[in-house]
Design a protein around this motif. Structure first.
Motif, short mmCIF file in Angstrom:
data_model
loop_
_atom_site.label_atom_id
_atom_site.label_comp_id
_atom_site.label_asym_id
_atom_site.label_seq_id
_atom_site.Cartn_x
_atom_site.Cartn_y
_atom_site.Cartn_z
N LEU A 39 0.87 -1.23 -0.02
CA LEU A 39 -0.12 0.01 -0.01
C LEU A 39 0.87 1.14 -0.02
CD1 LEU A 39 -3.13 -0.95 2.28
CD2 LEU A 39 -3.10 -0.57 -0.17
N ALA A 40 1.95 1.40 0.54
CA ALA A 40 2.90 2.51 0.68
C ALA A 40 3.34 2.67 -0.81
CB ALA A 40 4.23 2.16 1.27
N GLY A 41 3.62 1.66 -1.62
CA GLY A 41 3.96 1.65 -3.02
C GLY A 41 2.89 2.12 -3.86
N VAL A 42 1.68 1.46 -3.54
CA VAL A 42 0.44 2.23 -4.39
C VAL A 42 0.03 3.48 -4.14
CG1 VAL A 42 -2.03 1.74 -4.46
CG2 VAL A 42 -0.65 -0.18 -4.34
N ALA A 43 0.18 4.00 -2.86
CA ALA A 43 -0.12 5.36 -2.65
C ALA A 43 0.93 6.38 -3.41
CB ALA A 43 0.01 5.66 -1.14
N GLU A 417 9.07 -0.09 7.91
CA GLU A 417 8.34 1.04 8.52
C GLU A 417 9.04 2.17 7.85
OE1 GLU A 417 7.10 1.50 12.35
OE2 GLU A 417 5.93 -0.22 12.28
N VAL A 418 10.30 2.26 8.06
CA VAL A 418 11.11 3.48 7.50
C VAL A 418 10.87 3.55 6.16
CG1 VAL A 418 13.59 4.20 7.00
CG2 VAL A 418 12.94 3.41 9.23
N LYS A 419 10.81 2.37 5.33
CA LYS A 419 10.80 2.60 3.83
C LYS A 419 9.38 2.97 3.49
CE LYS A 419 10.15 -0.46 -0.20
NZ LYS A 419 9.78 -1.72 -0.63
N LEU A 424 5.47 7.29 1.67
CA LEU A 424 4.15 7.79 1.89
C LEU A 424 4.17 9.53 2.24
CD1 LEU A 424 2.73 4.89 4.10
CD2 LEU A 424 1.74 5.75 1.90
N GLU A 425 5.22 9.82 3.11
CA GLU A 425 5.06 11.31 3.72
C GLU A 425 5.06 12.16 2.63
OE1 GLU A 425 7.41 12.39 7.21
OE2 GLU A 425 7.95 10.57 7.52
N PRO A 426 5.93 12.03 1.52
CA PRO A 426 5.82 13.04 0.31
C PRO A 426 4.37 13.23 -0.25
CG PRO A 426 7.75 11.92 0.24
CD PRO A 426 6.66 11.05 0.95
N VAL A 427 3.84 12.13 -0.01
CA VAL A 427 2.41 12.07 -0.56
C VAL A 427 1.28 12.52 0.28
CG1 VAL A 427 0.62 10.74 -1.86
CG2 VAL A 427 3.17 10.37 -2.33
N ILE A 428 1.07 11.91 1.56
CA ILE A 428 0.00 12.17 2.45
C ILE A 428 0.64 12.53 3.60
CG2 ILE A 428 -1.27 10.37 1.27
CD1 ILE A 428 -0.83 8.47 3.46
N GLY A 429 1.77 12.93 3.89
CA GLY A 429 2.13 13.53 5.05
C GLY A 429 2.52 12.65 6.18
N ALA A 433 0.73 9.07 6.85
CA ALA A 433 1.53 7.83 6.86
C ALA A 433 1.31 6.92 8.25
CB ALA A 433 2.97 8.18 6.64
N LYS A 434 1.40 7.57 9.28
CA LYS A 434 1.11 6.94 10.58
C LYS A 434 -0.12 6.03 10.56
CE LYS A 434 1.85 7.70 15.46
NZ LYS A 434 0.61 6.94 16.04
N THR A 435 -1.25 6.91 10.09
CA THR A 435 -2.41 6.12 10.08
C THR A 435 -2.34 4.83 9.25
OG1 THR A 435 -3.50 8.13 10.61
CG2 THR A 435 -5.08 6.27 9.61
N LEU A 436 -1.82 4.93 8.17
CA LEU A 436 -1.71 3.80 7.29
C LEU A 436 -0.94 2.68 7.94
CD1 LEU A 436 -2.62 2.44 4.51
CD2 LEU A 436 -0.25 3.29 3.68
N VAL A 437 0.26 2.83 8.39
CA VAL A 437 0.99 2.00 8.99
C VAL A 437 0.39 1.44 9.98
CG1 VAL A 437 3.14 1.90 10.42
CG2 VAL A 437 3.08 3.31 8.40
N GLU A 438 -0.36 2.06 11.04
CA GLU A 438 -1.13 1.27 12.11
C GLU A 438 -2.40 0.64 11.44
OE1 GLU A 438 -2.25 4.71 14.66
OE2 GLU A 438 -0.20 4.76 15.60
#
Length: 462
Positions: A39-43, A417-419, A424-429, A433-438
């Motif tokens: 999902l990180a890659g998709v976003a 998670e670092v990856k 994610l951060e450049p796209v959704i902040g 990113a924290k919300t998606l990881v959790e």
């Protein structure tokens, strides 16, 4: 008749049995790891040009509102599968399975999520369906590789469509006959050739989306009553005969069935630390190790020799007109690693691809076949040997048997998670990113997909 005439039936029986069996704890955690990576890659990919082009097609062709296409809003299940599958493979960040040279998440997760949303299915059943589909895709790819690749086929879509069909069959609750028919129908959808390498055509990105869509179609048609050949895997005119060749020489039924139901080969998938073709990662690792150990000054390098396995040597292109050409170029990525000490998504931007320092260093990279490495790939490793010569005549050499992220050289949850945050951060902040990881670690519902989609779309330039 082959002694393995019941191969398709054996697989179908396993799928039905496994669908009612809880995943082992280790496997459950591993699938959540794969989910986060996917999902990180998709976003990150959903804001790109390829995603936009496929989005135009989906808006024209797949109307509906039953499933979420991340970064594009609601559409039909087929449309969501096409877009999310394309974006799963869109920036070369997706995991993979080395023995089969394929990427199961970018095909199977999009198919599973689209149908689960459409049918209102959540919880363990979703993860279980995804695990079953990805396990099958990995085993099928492994059973025919490298014969399939040598016949010019891209394993991710050609084997992945069976995984998607299997996973969706689990969601639909098909019985053994239904699953066998779904697999039979998937065989007629298998496709995807490597000609994209010649001009770095972006259709490569679309391959998993196509396979995800066609896997849904196959299972849906089977549920509706359409039949497919229930000897699709082992038949004289079946999948392996067409895509690999002779049983026992080019493909191996035992690879599909060995310890099926007892052992999950999916646990042996890798995670990519760099957003480029996995065949390049061993050489990148070796170059980074040399740079760090000997504090090499890129300006002092007079030559870089890379020895690796045959398939990797095919990625020696030096034309960098597109992002994909950069992501498939061993000389360029090794040069970037030597120059910057890392390989990140920004290194494939147009500006980075035109950097005179990187281009000058790339011209010093020579790629050759390493016989020992070729004997090792794909069953025991992805070796690469890098030798650097500097202007003072010094030679520095480092060999990598398995690149970082392989199961024998694994990436920790923390590094994963670092990856993910980096994508994610450049796209959704950071908060998004924290919300998606959790949500991935605590997965029990697909409700977060709409939140992720909204976050991506709000960040897109108008």
């Amino acid at each position: 008749m082959s002694s393995h005439a019941t191969l398709t039936r054996t697989v179908a029986e396993w799928i039905v049995h496994q669908s009612s069996t809880a995943l082992p704890v280790e496997m459950d955690h591993h699938v959540r790891r794969m989910l986060l990576d996917h999902l990180a890659g998709v976003a990150a990919s959903s804001v790109g040009e390829v995603s936009a082009a496929v989005g135009v097609h989906v808006a024209r062709t797949y109307r509906g509102s039953t499933a979420t296409a991340i970064g594009h809003g609601r559409t039909s299940a087929l449309g969501a599968a096409v877009l999310n599958g394309t974006n799963g493979h869109g920036i070369e960040s997706d995991e993979g399975y080395t023995p089969g040279s394929m990427h199961p998440t970018s095909v199977v997760f999009p198919a599973v999520f689209a149908v689960a949303q459409e049918r209102g299915i959540s919880g363990d059943r979703v993860l279980r369906a995804a695990a079953i589909g990805m396990e099958l895709a990995c085993r099928l790819a492994d059973a025919g590789h490298p014969a399939t690749r040598n016949r010019h086929f891209h394993n991710t879509p050609v084997a992945g469509v069976f995984g998607a069909a299997a996973a969706v069959s689990v969601l639909l609750g098909l019985d053994e006959d239904g699953v066998a028919n779904a697999l039979g129908l998937a065989g007629s959808h298998a496709g995807g050739v490597f000609e994209f390498l010649g001009g770095s055509a972006e259709v490569k990105r679309f391959h998993p989306g196509k396979a995800a869509r066609d896997g849904i179609t196959s299972a849906d048609l089977a549920e509706a009553g359409l039949t497919g050949p229930t000897t699709i895997l082992e038949g004289r005119d079946g999948y392996f005969a067409a895509f690999a060749g002779e049983e026992g020489t080019d493909w191996f039924a035992d690879t599909v069935t060995r310890r099926l139901g007892e052992e999950w080969v999916l646990l042996r998938t890798y995670v990519k630390p760099y957003p480029c073709c996995r065949h390049l990662h061993g050489a990148i690792d070796a170059m980074l190790a040399l740079r760090d150990e000997f504090d090499l000054d890129p300006e002092s390098i007079t030559s870089i020799e890379v020895g690796t396995f045959a398939i990797a040597t095919r990625h020696a292109g030096r034309v960098l007109d597109t992002v994909l050409q950069g992501q498939l170029s061993l000389p360029f990525t090794v040069a970037v690693a030597a120059l910057t000490g890392s390989v990140t998504l920004t290194d494939f931007s147009e500006t980075a691809r035109q950097d005179p320092r990187a281009l000058a260093l790339m011209d010093k990279v020579v790629v050759r076949l390493d016989e020992a490495a070729d004997a090792s790939y794909p069953k025991t490793g992805r070796p690469a040997d890098v030798t650097v010569v500097t202007s003072d005549g010094a030679r520095y050499q480092h060999r990598v048997e398995q690149p970082y992220g392989e199961p024998t050289n694994p990436m920790s949850d923390t590094d994963l998670e670092v990856k993910a945050y980096g994508l994610l951060e450049p796209v959704i902040g950071l908060a998004g990113a924290k919300t998606l990881v959790e949500a991935c670690w605590n997965f029990d519902t697909l409700d977060f997909l709409d939140e992720l989609d909204a976050a991506v779309r709000s960040a897109k330039p108008v």
